[in-house]
Design a protein around this motif. Sequence first.
Motif, PDB file in Angstrom:
ATOM      1  N   ASP B 121       0.829  -1.205   0.000  1.00 10.65           N
ATOM      2  CA  ASP B 121       0.000   0.000   0.000  1.00 10.65           C
ATOM      3  C   ASP B 121       0.860   1.250   0.000  1.00 10.65           C
ATOM      4  OD1 ASP B 121      -2.178  -1.570   0.027  1.00 10.65           O
ATOM      5  OD2 ASP B 121      -2.412  -1.532   2.211  1.00 10.65           O
ATOM      6  N   SER B 181      -2.115   8.781  -4.976  1.00  5.39           N
ATOM      7  CA  SER B 181      -1.877   7.447  -4.441  1.00  5.39           C
ATOM      8  C   SER B 181      -0.390   7.270  -4.189  1.00  5.39           C
ATOM      9  CB  SER B 181      -2.347   6.389  -5.436  1.00  5.39           C
ATOM     10  OG  SER B 181      -1.961   5.117  -4.984  1.00  5.39           O
ATOM     11  N   GLN B 183       0.536   4.015  -3.940  1.00  3.64           N
ATOM     12  CA  GLN B 183       0.648   2.611  -4.332  1.00  3.64           C
ATOM     13  C   GLN B 183       1.146   2.573  -5.772  1.00  3.64           C
ATOM     14  OE1 GLN B 183      -2.920   0.622  -3.304  1.00  3.64           O
ATOM     15  NE2 GLN B 183      -2.127  -1.409  -3.826  1.00  3.64           N
ATOM     16  N   GLU B 186      -1.184   1.360  -8.525  1.00  4.08           N
ATOM     17  CA  GLU B 186      -2.241   2.311  -8.882  1.00  4.08           C
ATOM     18  C   GLU B 186      -1.696   3.441  -9.744  1.00  4.08           C
ATOM     19  OE1 GLU B 186      -4.489   3.908  -5.650  1.00  4.08           O
ATOM     20  OE2 GLU B 186      -5.212   1.919  -5.049  1.00  4.08           O
TER      21      GLU B 186
END
Lengths: 147, 365
Positions: B121, B181, B183, B186
Amino acid sequence: MLVKHKRGLFQRFYVVELLKGLTITMKNMLFGKTVTIQYPEERRNYSGRFRGMHYIKATNGVENCTACMLCPTVCPAECIHIEAGERPDKEKYPVKFEIDVLRCCFCGMCEEACPKDAIKLSTIYEMSTEHREVYEKDYLLEQRGNK
Amino acid sequence: MTAGMDLFEWSVMIGKVLFVAVVLLQVAPLMAWVERRGSALMQNRLGPNRIGPLGLFQSICDAIKFIFKEDTVPGHVEKFYWLLAPIVSLVPSFMTFLAIPIASSINLGDHTIHFQAANLDVGLLYVLSIGSLGVYGIIMAGWASNNKYSLLGSLRSSSQMISYELSLGLSIIGILMTFSSVQLSEIAAAQGQTLLQLGPLSIPKWGIFIQPLGFLIFTTAAFAETNRLPFDLPEGESEIVAGYHLEYGSMKFAVFMMAEYVNMFTASAMISTLYFGGWQMLPGMQSLLTLSGTSGLTYEWLRIVLELSSFFIKVIFFMWFFVWVRWTIPRFRYDQLMDLGWKAMLPLSLLNILATGALIYFKVI
């Protein structure tokens, strides 16, 4: 002395200069002529006056040398050793002719001093060996010359 | 990664880690060859071309030489830290690549395979933090070598890290703001959208088109982070002999070199993931996929292969870019390095954040 150049923020970031440099290297890589000589297959052409490996010139299989001792006298490295002898026809000749090639500085003064045009320096430059080399007379008599 | 993983998922996991490890291990020998041949061609020479096709097996000979060389330990070194240093610099460089997505995911019935060894994450932060651990190996090596030159090298390395990690981190913030984000998967996926449609030509929403300044700063800082020319002051052959790896020989030196190349690979992967769409296919590949006329699982696998190759083409380009720059620009002087870091790159990265914020506020991007 440290020279201070006035540079703006943009110039300090070197982007344009970097791009210029990158084009130069890429140009060289793509279109530059490679100058490498691939040694064992290709060889560099040396001048005819290059002073390389020694030899003694012979006419009709007999060495020109008369053991006059001019070359060991003039030799600055003292690398030539000659022992003189006498032929049946009363002509002087070298019984022993040795060149300690590790001491030789390839100055070519022996070649200049020789009145009989006997000792010569050829253009051969591949002289590396695995032991300390002293050139004997037999070896020197191989005619490897071009002059 | 949840606790309840079945055998299939375990084997996929191990396979991904092995793939990454094997790829990274090949980087150093290949890059050594690329660097030598590339530099030679740029300098109108030929480089190693005797062993194998185009001299490719030269690296194998180098490796054999490294392994069989005598492994000396100088008497004056601090043995424990001295032996630890190469490991400390190598391990983080291997760890960072795990978080980078190399292709999108594929559905196999009830399983989905993500082509990313660890879909974290906090992927971006993980890469940054682990990447900056590598400098400890260099500092350790310099300190434990008990040698003035080595110490100077590691001193330079640590100060360089501090100055450039700042702009490295700040330049990424622009990307974080636009894709909102941290991540990496992503961020890579978000870059598939179209930014502009100019007739038949569609410009994808790659980071480079949104954040050109951020890209420049990030790339420059990445050069400094990996200790590559023009920022190789820690090594500085002509000034401090070899810097931090002066006292190392044989395989220990090779480990340092490997760490450098793996760091380079990770940096290239980061540049392509953040600014060049990561695994997003190169222009033209999508139509190739449509033209292939396959469907179902074959189509999916073909897509994965194309994505993998796009990713690696981008990474290879940046690897080449590292080499290209190395043989173009000379090393910075120390004060020039600090000038560039603090007076040019830091303000510019702050400006980049400001500009990105304004653009987002006015809903331009």
